[in-house]
Design a protein around this motif. Structure first.
Motif, PDB file in Angstrom:
ATOM      1  N   VAL A  32       0.953  -1.091   0.068  1.00 21.32           N
ATOM      2  CA  VAL A  32      -0.096  -0.083   0.021  1.00 21.32           C
ATOM      3  C   VAL A  32       0.823   1.344   0.067  1.00 21.32           C
ATOM      4  CG1 VAL A  32      -1.802   1.222   1.257  1.00 21.32           C
ATOM      5  CG2 VAL A  32      -1.929  -1.273   1.221  1.00 21.32           C
ATOM      6  N   VAL A  33       0.523   2.162  -0.899  1.00 20.58           N
ATOM      7  CA  VAL A  33       1.361   3.212  -0.977  1.00 20.58           C
ATOM      8  C   VAL A  33       0.675   4.466  -0.192  1.00 20.58           C
ATOM      9  CG1 VAL A  33       2.196   5.069  -2.481  1.00 20.58           C
ATOM     10  CG2 VAL A  33       2.249   2.801  -3.406  1.00 20.58           C
ATOM     11  N   LEU A  34       1.234   4.712   0.967  1.00 17.97           N
ATOM     12  CA  LEU A  34       0.663   5.798   1.813  1.00 17.97           C
ATOM     13  C   LEU A  34       1.300   7.151   1.709  1.00 17.97           C
ATOM     14  CD1 LEU A  34       0.816   3.823   5.438  1.00 17.97           C
ATOM     15  CD2 LEU A  34      -1.112   4.095   3.616  1.00 17.97           C
ATOM     16  N   GLU A  35       2.774   7.193   1.105  1.00 18.53           N
ATOM     17  CA  GLU A  35       3.252   8.663   0.793  1.00 18.53           C
ATOM     18  C   GLU A  35       3.760   8.154  -0.607  1.00 18.53           C
ATOM     19  OE1 GLU A  35       5.272  10.845   3.812  1.00 18.53           O
ATOM     20  OE2 GLU A  35       4.294   9.334   5.333  1.00 18.53           O
ATOM     21  N   ARG A  36       4.111   9.182  -1.282  1.00 19.64           N
ATOM     22  CA  ARG A  36       4.783   9.128  -2.717  1.00 19.64           C
ATOM     23  C   ARG A  36       5.923   8.596  -2.628  1.00 19.64           C
ATOM     24  NH1 ARG A  36       3.986  13.381  -7.821  1.00 19.64           N
ATOM     25  NH2 ARG A  36       4.956  12.019  -9.383  1.00 19.64           N
ATOM     26  N   HIS A  37       6.834   9.486  -1.808  1.00 19.68           N
ATOM     27  CA  HIS A  37       8.287   9.119  -1.939  1.00 19.68           C
ATOM     28  C   HIS A  37       8.513   8.556  -0.560  1.00 19.68           C
ATOM     29  CE1 HIS A  37       8.712  11.455  -5.530  1.00 19.68           C
ATOM     30  NE2 HIS A  37       8.250  12.775  -4.854  1.00 19.68           N
ATOM     31  N   ALA A  38       8.015   7.546   0.039  1.00 23.38           N
ATOM     32  CA  ALA A  38       8.257   6.863   1.234  1.00 23.38           C
ATOM     33  C   ALA A  38       8.108   5.200   1.017  1.00 23.38           C
ATOM     34  CB  ALA A  38       7.362   7.447   2.296  1.00 23.38           C
ATOM     35  N   PRO A  39       8.629   4.433   1.651  1.00 19.63           N
ATOM     36  CA  PRO A  39       8.280   3.099   1.683  1.00 19.63           C
ATOM     37  C   PRO A  39       6.882   2.866   1.742  1.00 19.63           C
ATOM     38  CG  PRO A  39      10.218   3.627   3.102  1.00 19.63           C
ATOM     39  CD  PRO A  39       9.556   4.907   2.819  1.00 19.63           C
ATOM     40  N   MET A  40       6.646   1.781   1.119  1.00 17.90           N
ATOM     41  CA  MET A  40       5.331   1.148   1.031  1.00 17.90           C
ATOM     42  C   MET A  40       5.225   0.463   2.300  1.00 17.90           C
ATOM     43  SD  MET A  40       4.827  -0.384  -2.791  1.00 17.90           S
ATOM     44  CE  MET A  40       6.220  -1.264  -2.800  1.00 17.90           C
ATOM     45  N   THR A  41       3.824   0.251   2.752  1.00 22.19           N
ATOM     46  CA  THR A  41       3.606  -0.599   3.780  1.00 22.19           C
ATOM     47  C   THR A  41       2.649  -1.756   3.350  1.00 22.19           C
ATOM     48  OG1 THR A  41       3.187   1.430   5.358  1.00 22.19           O
ATOM     49  CG2 THR A  41       1.620  -0.766   5.688  1.00 22.19           C
ATOM     50  N   PHE A  42       2.738  -2.971   3.845  1.00 23.04           N
ATOM     51  CA  PHE A  42       2.371  -4.400   3.595  1.00 23.04           C
ATOM     52  C   PHE A  42       1.018  -4.289   4.360  1.00 23.04           C
ATOM     53  CE2 PHE A  42       5.966  -4.546   0.913  1.00 23.04           C
ATOM     54  CZ  PHE A  42       5.399  -5.494   0.079  1.00 23.04           C
ATOM     55  N   ARG A  43      -0.262  -4.713   4.012  1.00 16.51           N
ATOM     56  CA  ARG A  43      -1.387  -4.943   4.761  1.00 16.51           C
ATOM     57  C   ARG A  43      -1.991  -6.416   4.519  1.00 16.51           C
ATOM     58  NH1 ARG A  43      -4.449   0.412   3.744  1.00 16.51           N
ATOM     59  NH2 ARG A  43      -3.623   1.842   5.125  1.00 16.51           N
ATOM     60  N   ALA A  44      -2.582  -7.184   5.592  1.00 16.79           N
ATOM     61  CA  ALA A  44      -2.875  -8.513   5.197  1.00 16.79           C
ATOM     62  C   ALA A  44      -4.045  -8.409   4.162  1.00 16.79           C
ATOM     63  CB  ALA A  44      -3.312  -9.170   6.642  1.00 16.79           C
ATOM     64  N   TRP A  45      -3.971  -9.552   3.170  1.00 16.08           N
ATOM     65  CA  TRP A  45      -5.046  -9.867   2.375  1.00 16.08           C
ATOM     66  C   TRP A  45      -5.603 -11.068   2.443  1.00 16.08           C
ATOM     67  CZ3 TRP A  45      -5.057 -13.222  -1.784  1.00 16.08           C
ATOM     68  CH2 TRP A  45      -6.168 -13.298  -2.508  1.00 16.08           C
ATOM     69  N   THR A  46      -6.878 -11.454   2.362  1.00 15.09           N
ATOM     70  CA  THR A  46      -7.498 -12.463   2.065  1.00 15.09           C
ATOM     71  C   THR A  46      -8.697 -12.284   0.973  1.00 15.09           C
ATOM     72  OG1 THR A  46      -8.861 -12.178   4.017  1.00 15.09           O
ATOM     73  CG2 THR A  46      -7.232 -13.336   4.577  1.00 15.09           C
ATOM     74  N   PRO A  47      -8.995 -13.200   0.405  1.00 13.27           N
ATOM     75  CA  PRO A  47     -10.090 -13.163  -0.639  1.00 13.27           C
ATOM     76  C   PRO A  47     -11.063 -12.736  -0.097  1.00 13.27           C
ATOM     77  CG  PRO A  47      -9.024 -15.382  -0.818  1.00 13.27           C
ATOM     78  CD  PRO A  47      -8.520 -14.595   0.346  1.00 13.27           C
ATOM     79  N   GLY A  48     -11.796 -11.313  -0.682  1.00 16.55           N
ATOM     80  CA  GLY A  48     -13.068 -10.827  -0.238  1.00 16.55           C
ATOM     81  C   GLY A  48     -12.980  -9.543   0.496  1.00 16.55           C
ATOM     82  N   VAL A  49     -11.705  -9.216   0.930  1.00 18.69           N
ATOM     83  CA  VAL A  49     -11.475  -7.976   1.779  1.00 18.69           C
ATOM     84  C   VAL A  49     -11.737  -6.655   0.862  1.00 18.69           C
ATOM     85  CG1 VAL A  49      -9.772  -9.187   3.389  1.00 18.69           C
ATOM     86  CG2 VAL A  49      -9.088  -7.663   1.347  1.00 18.69           C
ATOM     87  N   PRO A  50     -12.254  -5.627   1.242  1.00 14.16           N
ATOM     88  CA  PRO A  50     -12.609  -4.455   0.619  1.00 14.16           C
ATOM     89  C   PRO A  50     -11.204  -3.947  -0.104  1.00 14.16           C
ATOM     90  CG  PRO A  50     -13.519  -4.080   2.699  1.00 14.16           C
ATOM     91  CD  PRO A  50     -12.637  -5.593   2.898  1.00 14.16           C
ATOM     92  N   MET A  51     -11.314  -3.946  -1.496  1.00 13.61           N
ATOM     93  CA  MET A  51      -9.979  -3.297  -2.288  1.00 13.61           C
ATOM     94  C   MET A  51     -10.206  -2.157  -3.125  1.00 13.61           C
ATOM     95  SD  MET A  51      -7.493  -5.884  -1.819  1.00 13.61           S
ATOM     96  CE  MET A  51      -6.777  -5.956  -3.394  1.00 13.61           C
ATOM     97  N   PRO A  52     -10.286  -0.764  -2.621  1.00 14.22           N
ATOM     98  CA  PRO A  52     -10.291   0.355  -3.477  1.00 14.22           C
ATOM     99  C   PRO A  52      -9.108   0.587  -4.194  1.00 14.22           C
ATOM    100  CG  PRO A  52      -9.724   0.931  -1.028  1.00 14.22           C
ATOM    101  CD  PRO A  52     -10.114  -0.501  -1.058  1.00 14.22           C
TER     102      PRO A  52
END
Length: 213
Positions: free
Chosen positions: A95-115
Motif C-alpha cells: 500500500v502506498v501511503l506517501e509518494r516518496h516513502a517506503p510502502m506498507t504491506f497489509r494483510a490480504w484474504t479473498p473478499g476484503v475491501p479493495m479500493p
C-alpha cells in the motif's frame, strides 16, 4: 530472449543509461501486453510450479505479492492455494501511503475491501500491517544479477532498503536482458522466477562493471 545494447558514449553515461532503461521498460511492457491471454496463463502456471519449489525451500509464513498490473503474471490463485495449504500463513499486498516513502504491506484474504489507489491498482482499505518474510516483486526487464526495471516510481527500491525480507522477482522470461544499467539506489532481487525456473541472482560488482564500459 535477450537484446544487445550499443556502447555508452564517454561523458554521456547517465543520460544514455536512462534512455536505455526507458527503452527496455517500454519494450518489455509492449511485448507482455501483446501476448495472448491464453499464452500468459500458460506461462503463469509454469511460474507457479517453480514458486512452489522455491517457497518449499525457503519456508516463509508471511508473504507479500502484487495485484496483477499491465499483463503481469496473475499470482492470485497461487497465493490462495499457498494460504490454504497450511494454517497460520499470511499474505499481504503493498500500500502506498506517501509518494516518496517506503510502502506498507497489509494483510490480504479473498473478499476484503479493495479500493483503487492513485494508479488504479486495488489495495486493502485497512487491515493488519505485515512484515513479509518473502516478497514477490513484479519484473518488467531484468538481468541475471537480480536488477529489475519497474515503472519508474522507485517504490520497491525504497521499501526493500528498509525491510528485512527475501526479494523474489517474478516475470516472464522474455523480459530477461543482458544489462538493466542499475542505478546506485536500485535494490537487486535475491531470486528470479520465470516460466524457465527459479534462479538465484548472481552478485554484481557495479563499480567494476561501470569502469569496464
Amino acid at each position: 530472449m535477450t537484446h544487445e545494447h550499443p556502447p555508452i558514449p564517454d561523458g554521456q553515461g547517465d543520460a544514455h543509461e536512462a534512455a536505455l532503461r526507458k527503452r527496455l521498460r517500454e519494450r518489455a511492457l509492449t511485448h507482455r501486453q501483446a501476448m495472448p491471454a491464453e499464452r500468459r496463463a500458460q506461462l503463469t502456471l509454469r511460474i507457479a510450479r517453480h514458486l512452489d519449489e522455491l517457497v518449499a525451500r525457503l519456508q516463509p509464513d508471511t508473504l507479500g505479492f502484487c495485484w496483477p498490473y499491465r499483463a503481469e503474471p496473475d499470482l492470485r490463485d497461487w497465493v490462495q492455494g499457498w494460504l490454504a495449504a497450511r494454517p497460520g500463513r499470511v499474505a499481504s499486498l503493498p500500500v502506498v501511503l506517501e509518494r516518496h516513502a517506503p510502502m506498507t504491506f497489509r494483510a490480504w484474504t479473498p473478499g476484503v475491501p479493495m479500493p483503487l489507489d492513485r494508479h488504479g491498482i486495488p489495495h486493502p482499505a485497512d487491515g493488519v500491517e505485515v512484515q513479509p518474510e518473502l516478497v514477490l516483486v513484479p519484473l518488467n526487464a531484468f538481468d541475471d544479477h537480480g536488477y529489475r526495471i519497474g515503472y519508474g516510481g522507485g517504490y520497491f527500491d525504497r521499501t526493500l532498503a528498509v525491510m528485512r525480507t527475501v526479494a523474489v522477482g517474478v516475470g516472464f522470461e522474455a523480459g530477461r536482458v543482458p544489462d538493466t544499467f542499475p542505478q546506485p539506489h536500485d535494490r537487486p532481487m535475491q531470486w528470479l522466477v520465470t516460466e524457465a525456473g527459479a534462479f538465484e541472482a548472481r552478485p554484481r560488482n557495479q563499480l567494476a562493471d561501470r569502469n569496464m564500459r
